[in-house]
Design a protein around this motif. Structure first.
Motif, PDB file in Angstrom:
ATOM      1  N   TRP A 199       0.827  -1.200   0.000  1.00 39.58           N
ATOM      2  CA  TRP A 199       0.000   0.000   0.000  1.00 39.58           C
ATOM      3  C   TRP A 199       0.868   1.259   0.000  1.00 39.58           C
ATOM      4  CZ3 TRP A 199      -3.179   1.956   4.780  1.00 39.58           C
ATOM      5  CH2 TRP A 199      -3.968   3.050   4.390  1.00 39.58           C
ATOM      6  N   ARG A 200       1.869   1.283   0.868  1.00 44.82           N
ATOM      7  CA  ARG A 200       2.754   2.452   0.931  1.00 44.82           C
ATOM      8  C   ARG A 200       3.531   2.614  -0.370  1.00 44.82           C
ATOM      9  NH1 ARG A 200       4.659   6.493   0.583  1.00 44.82           N
ATOM     10  NH2 ARG A 200       5.798   7.783   2.106  1.00 44.82           N
ATOM     11  N   GLY A 201       3.927   1.522  -0.993  1.00 43.42           N
ATOM     12  CA  GLY A 201       4.623   1.619  -2.268  1.00 43.42           C
ATOM     13  C   GLY A 201       3.735   2.205  -3.358  1.00 43.42           C
ATOM     14  N   ARG A 202       2.470   1.812  -3.399  1.00 47.93           N
ATOM     15  CA  ARG A 202       1.546   2.362  -4.398  1.00 47.93           C
ATOM     16  C   ARG A 202       1.330   3.851  -4.181  1.00 47.93           C
ATOM     17  NH1 ARG A 202      -3.850  -0.871  -5.449  1.00 47.93           N
ATOM     18  NH2 ARG A 202      -3.913   0.810  -7.006  1.00 47.93           N
ATOM     19  N   LEU A 219       6.947  -1.134  12.803  1.00 47.75           N
ATOM     20  CA  LEU A 219       7.839  -0.728  11.721  1.00 47.75           C
ATOM     21  C   LEU A 219       7.062  -0.516  10.427  1.00 47.75           C
ATOM     22  CD1 LEU A 219      10.658  -0.259  10.520  1.00 47.75           C
ATOM     23  CD2 LEU A 219      10.871  -2.744  10.260  1.00 47.75           C
ATOM     24  N   ALA A 220       6.150  -1.451  10.135  1.00 49.94           N
ATOM     25  CA  ALA A 220       5.343  -1.298   8.925  1.00 49.94           C
ATOM     26  C   ALA A 220       4.423  -0.084   9.029  1.00 49.94           C
ATOM     27  CB  ALA A 220       4.535  -2.570   8.674  1.00 49.94           C
ATOM     28  N   LEU A 221       3.788   0.111  10.178  1.00 47.18           N
ATOM     29  CA  LEU A 221       2.869   1.234  10.343  1.00 47.18           C
ATOM     30  C   LEU A 221       3.581   2.575  10.241  1.00 47.18           C
ATOM     31  CD1 LEU A 221       0.517   0.041  13.230  1.00 47.18           C
ATOM     32  CD2 LEU A 221      -0.122   0.532  10.876  1.00 47.18           C
ATOM     33  N   LYS A 222       4.824   2.638  10.715  1.00 47.96           N
ATOM     34  CA  LYS A 222       5.551   3.912  10.694  1.00 47.96           C
ATOM     35  C   LYS A 222       5.794   4.376   9.266  1.00 47.96           C
ATOM     36  CE  LYS A 222       7.429   7.430  12.600  1.00 47.96           C
ATOM     37  NZ  LYS A 222       6.569   8.408  13.285  1.00 47.96           N
ATOM     38  N   THR A 223       5.846   3.464   8.302  1.00 44.84           N
ATOM     39  CA  THR A 223       6.038   3.898   6.909  1.00 44.84           C
ATOM     40  C   THR A 223       4.854   4.709   6.408  1.00 44.84           C
ATOM     41  OG1 THR A 223       5.063   1.838   6.041  1.00 44.84           O
ATOM     42  CG2 THR A 223       7.436   1.855   6.443  1.00 44.84           C
ATOM     43  N   LEU A 224       3.694   4.581   7.043  1.00 49.40           N
ATOM     44  CA  LEU A 224       2.529   5.374   6.642  1.00 49.40           C
ATOM     45  C   LEU A 224       2.618   6.801   7.172  1.00 49.40           C
ATOM     46  CD1 LEU A 224      -0.310   2.750   7.255  1.00 49.40           C
ATOM     47  CD2 LEU A 224       0.857   3.309   5.107  1.00 49.40           C
ATOM     48  N   TRP A 227      -6.073   9.091  11.971  1.00 45.34           N
ATOM     49  CA  TRP A 227      -7.022   8.139  12.544  1.00 45.34           C
ATOM     50  C   TRP A 227      -6.931   6.774  11.874  1.00 45.34           C
ATOM     51  CZ3 TRP A 227      -8.460   9.162  17.068  1.00 45.34           C
ATOM     52  CH2 TRP A 227      -8.657  10.482  17.487  1.00 45.34           C
ATOM     53  N   TRP A 228      -6.553   6.754  10.597  1.00 44.08           N
ATOM     54  CA  TRP A 228      -6.303   5.470   9.937  1.00 44.08           C
ATOM     55  C   TRP A 228      -5.169   4.722  10.654  1.00 44.08           C
ATOM     56  CZ3 TRP A 228      -7.853   1.925   6.576  1.00 44.08           C
ATOM     57  CH2 TRP A 228      -8.891   2.240   5.704  1.00 44.08           C
ATOM     58  N   VAL A 229      -4.103   5.436  10.900  1.00 50.72           N
ATOM     59  CA  VAL A 229      -2.935   4.800  11.541  1.00 50.72           C
ATOM     60  C   VAL A 229      -3.283   4.365  12.958  1.00 50.72           C
ATOM     61  CG1 VAL A 229      -0.537   5.139  12.224  1.00 50.72           C
ATOM     62  CG2 VAL A 229      -1.373   6.155  10.107  1.00 50.72           C
ATOM     63  N   VAL A 230      -4.002   5.210  13.697  1.00 54.08           N
ATOM     64  CA  VAL A 230      -4.389   4.850  15.067  1.00 54.08           C
ATOM     65  C   VAL A 230      -5.280   3.615  15.064  1.00 54.08           C
ATOM     66  CG1 VAL A 230      -5.695   5.612  17.081  1.00 54.08           C
ATOM     67  CG2 VAL A 230      -4.122   7.184  15.944  1.00 54.08           C
ATOM     68  N   GLY A 231      -6.229   3.555  14.130  1.00 52.57           N
ATOM     69  CA  GLY A 231      -7.100   2.385  14.052  1.00 52.57           C
ATOM     70  C   GLY A 231      -6.334   1.108  13.753  1.00 52.57           C
TER      71      GLY A 231
END
Length: 668
Positions: free
Chosen positions: A50-53, A99-104, A65-69
């Motif tokens: 997702w982050r790559g796209r 680690l994955a979430l931090k890329t967002l 709020w997406w990241v918090v959820g």
């Protein structure tokens, strides 16, 4: 249609740098996949894609709020999976998910630094689960990738190319290698921070604290290495390589257990050595490198009269000749031992043998009991003849060794002797021990490993989990406990070199064997020798070997104070040498000329020929002529450099000019 490389080159530099960082994160997380919950692996893959796209399509990042959820969902899934948020497994799961979430949230350089440090920590956690050579090599590549991304984050946007950042990261790694080597050799060796999971060998061959007969329909061979053995002299024949493990005595009709079910708790107080154990002939000296098994068992060649030499551990022998250590083996362990292939053990007569070795549960295996009664009538008061008669029955009665015997019923010995006549070593040894006890002969089951594979390249034996074996010991008056391997009567090649158990090969190995079997064997041998060297010199660099190094360096009775003093001395000496070199370099080379020379070399790489004697003002004119208005910041910087040298009114310092040069977007 554009190729992938062309599409990547057409992307903005920020997008390409982001894709590179995501690829490095995926590489660092990949070795964790076998140990992570399935949902975590899928979640990380989904977030990275997702982050790559988003980076390729230049779309905005998701809101807070997406990241918090997603974070709350990860916390809930981790709690549901591990029932805790603490500990190794739960902690690693959370670190990987974070680690994955931090890329967002990768919007600024500060966010990138957080990702870098999380990546370094995640890379370290791979060694919680495996310290193999492959994992170390993969993490070295991951380290270079993270360092490249870190260096690139400090460089101007758009320039220089990523390859130059990789080159700088490589030089940083090489310059740091001597420091790493010194710390590896001299930093105090502490107990490992990682452990291994408990025994989970059901359906796979290997050693266990008990043996349940007939519960497994088929046995999956495990090719994992159990230990490596290097003989410090002539090695015994392969048929005599019996490595002793747990001894099983108590039998309830289906399960065999040790005399005391849990080693290390209710186990009888062990004693150093055993006065009833005597070796005959020439002892065999050898060195064992034991893989972690989360058990206190020390596998020794049957039988070790003297305690194995295990640095940092207390060892003791049970009354059944099993050597155990003071704590479970949770890390690679190397020890030396001395054994006698020919030995005698036990009291002079069976009258003093414990009654547990004759006990059988009531109501089980009636036909086996009748068979024992027949043997007693045919060979009254002659236990050796009864043993030979049972072995003769196994050799001539149509019995078969197989890894797929099916599930046995309640009377496992009866089914083996009279119905199925098939099984692997646990069925055969159990049925034989039950028959012996029914005939009044003390018997017990010994588990361990038999045989192995010789590695000519490294001159050692590789004992794998597929070499796990079970045999029996019977007590005979005047001879003591005698090893009887009934599996050898059914399948003689199982205890020799003709029919060793080999796990099924993978697709690649099968294809290689089809093309060139000798090449496959050579590659396998070389790889195992390389792994053994890694184990011996890196993983098994223990506290005792560290102190041995100090003895080589001249310390008579080294201790931790000597080690600390030596480490501090090396660090101080290295710092002094670095300071002296820096002072000498400044004395020998003009810093101003060195900065100008660095600029000249950079321009030559960009295709602009600059003479070694050209002054900064002339170089500024050449840069403006060649690259146009885009080169104006660089040309102005060159004029400042000239003024710093020759104009009295200049207030610019060389350090300020160095920093300014790093911020300039080069036109080349």
């Amino acid at each position: 249609m554009l190729s992938v490389a062309a599409r990547l080159s057409a992307l903005p530099r920020d997008s390409r740098d982001t894709l590179f960082l995501l690829a490095v994160i995926g590489w660092v997380v990949l070795p964790h996949v076998p140990y992570l919950p399935w949902w975590c692996s899928l979640f990380v893959a989904w977030v990275l894609v997702w982050r790559g796209r988003l980076a390729v399509q230049a779309r905005p990042l998701p809101g807070r709020w997406w990241v918090v959820g997603l974070l709350l969902a990860c916390l809930g899934a981790t709690w549901f999976t591990h029932r805790t948020l603490l500990g190794r497994d739960a902690g690693v799961t959370l670190i990987v998910a974070l680690l994955a979430l931090k890329t967002l949230e990768l919007r600024a350089r500060r966010d990138a630094f957080v990702i870098f440090f999380l990546g370094f920590f995640t890379m370290l956690t791979n060694f919680f689960f495996s310290q193999s050579l492959l994992v170390a090599a993969a993490m070295l590549i991951g380290l270079l990738g993270l360092l490249t991304a870190l260096v690139n984050a400090h460089m101007p946007v758009g320039r220089p190319p990523l390859l130059e950042a990789a080159r700088t990261a490589g030089w940083m790694t090489l310059l740091g290698a001597p420091v790493m080597a010194v710390l590896f050799l001299l930093f105090p060796r502490l107990a490992p921070l990682w452990g291994i999971p408990g025994d989970a060998m059901s359906g796979r061959n290997g050693l266990s604290a008990h043996m349940e007969v007939g519960a497994i329909a088929s046995l999956a061979l495990n090719d994992a290495v159990a230990m490596r053995v290097k003989f410090l002299g002539p090695a015994p024949p392969q048929r005599d390589l019996y490595f002793r493990g747990p001894v099983l005595t108590e039998f309830d009709g289906r399960n065999w257990q040790p005399l005391f079910a849990r080693l290390g708790t209710r186990f009888p107080p062990p004693q150093l050595g055993n006065p009833r154990l005597k070796g005959t002939g020439t002892p065999v000296h050898y060195e064992v490198t034991l893989e972690p098994n989360n058990r206190p068992w020390l596998l020794t060649l049957d039988a070790a009269v003297t305690p194995p030499t295990v640095p940092g551990l207390e060892v003791a022998m049970s009354s059944e000749l099993q050597w155990v250590s003071s704590r479970p083996v949770v890390d690679l362990l190397r020890y030396e031992a001395e054994s006698y292939v020919n030995f005698r053990h036990g009291p002079p007569s069976s009258a003093s043998v414990l009654a547990q070795y004759r006990q059988l549960p009531e109501g089980f295996d009636p036909r086996t009991r009748e068979f024992a009664a027949t043997l007693l009538r045919e060979h009254p008061r002659d236990p050796p003849a009864i043993v030979q008669a049972a072995l003769r029955q196994l050799r001539t009665g149509g019995y078969t060794y197989t890894l797929e015997p099916g599930v046995y019923g309640e009377n496992t010995a009866d089914e083996f002797w009279f119905d199925r006549k098939v099984g692997f070593c646990e069925h055969i040894s159990s049925a034989f021990a039950v028959l012996m006890r029914a005939a009044g002969i003390p018997a017990r089951i010994v588990t361990g490993y038999q045989g192995g594979e010789f590695n000519a390249l490294g001159n050692f034996w590789v004992v794998r989990q597929s070499d796990a074996h079970a045999w029996t010991e019977v007590f005979l008056d005047g001879r003591g406990w005698v090893r009887v391997d009934p599996t050898g009567a059914v399948a003689p090649g199982r205890t020799g070199s003709l029919q060793r158990l080999t796990p099924p090969r993978g697709a690649l190995e099968t294809a290689m064997e089809t093309v060139n079997p000798n090449l496959t064997a050579m590659v396998r041998t070389a790889w195992d020798a390389l792994n053994n060297s890694w184990n011996q010199w890196i993983l098994n660099y223990t506290q005792s070997r560290q102190l041995s190094l100090l003895r080589i360096l001249g310390f008579e009775s080294p201790n931790w104070e000597d080690l600390a003093r030596l480490l501090i001395g090396v660090i101080v000496l290295a710092a002094l040498l670095g300071a002296l070199w820096s002072w000498w370099d400044r004395r020998q080379h003009d810093p101003w000329l060195r900065l100008l020379g660095r600029t000249r070399r950079r321009l030559r790489k960009a295709g602009l020929e600059v003479g070694r004697s050209d002054p900064p003002r002339l170089i500024a004119n050449l840069v403006t002529t060649r690259f146009g208005p885009d080169a104006r910041p660089l040309a102005e910087w060159l004029l400042k450099l000239e003024a710093q040298r020759y104009a009295r009114a200049s207030e610019a310092s060389l350090s300020a000019l160095r920093r300014e040069l790093q911020q300039i977007a080069w036109p080349c």
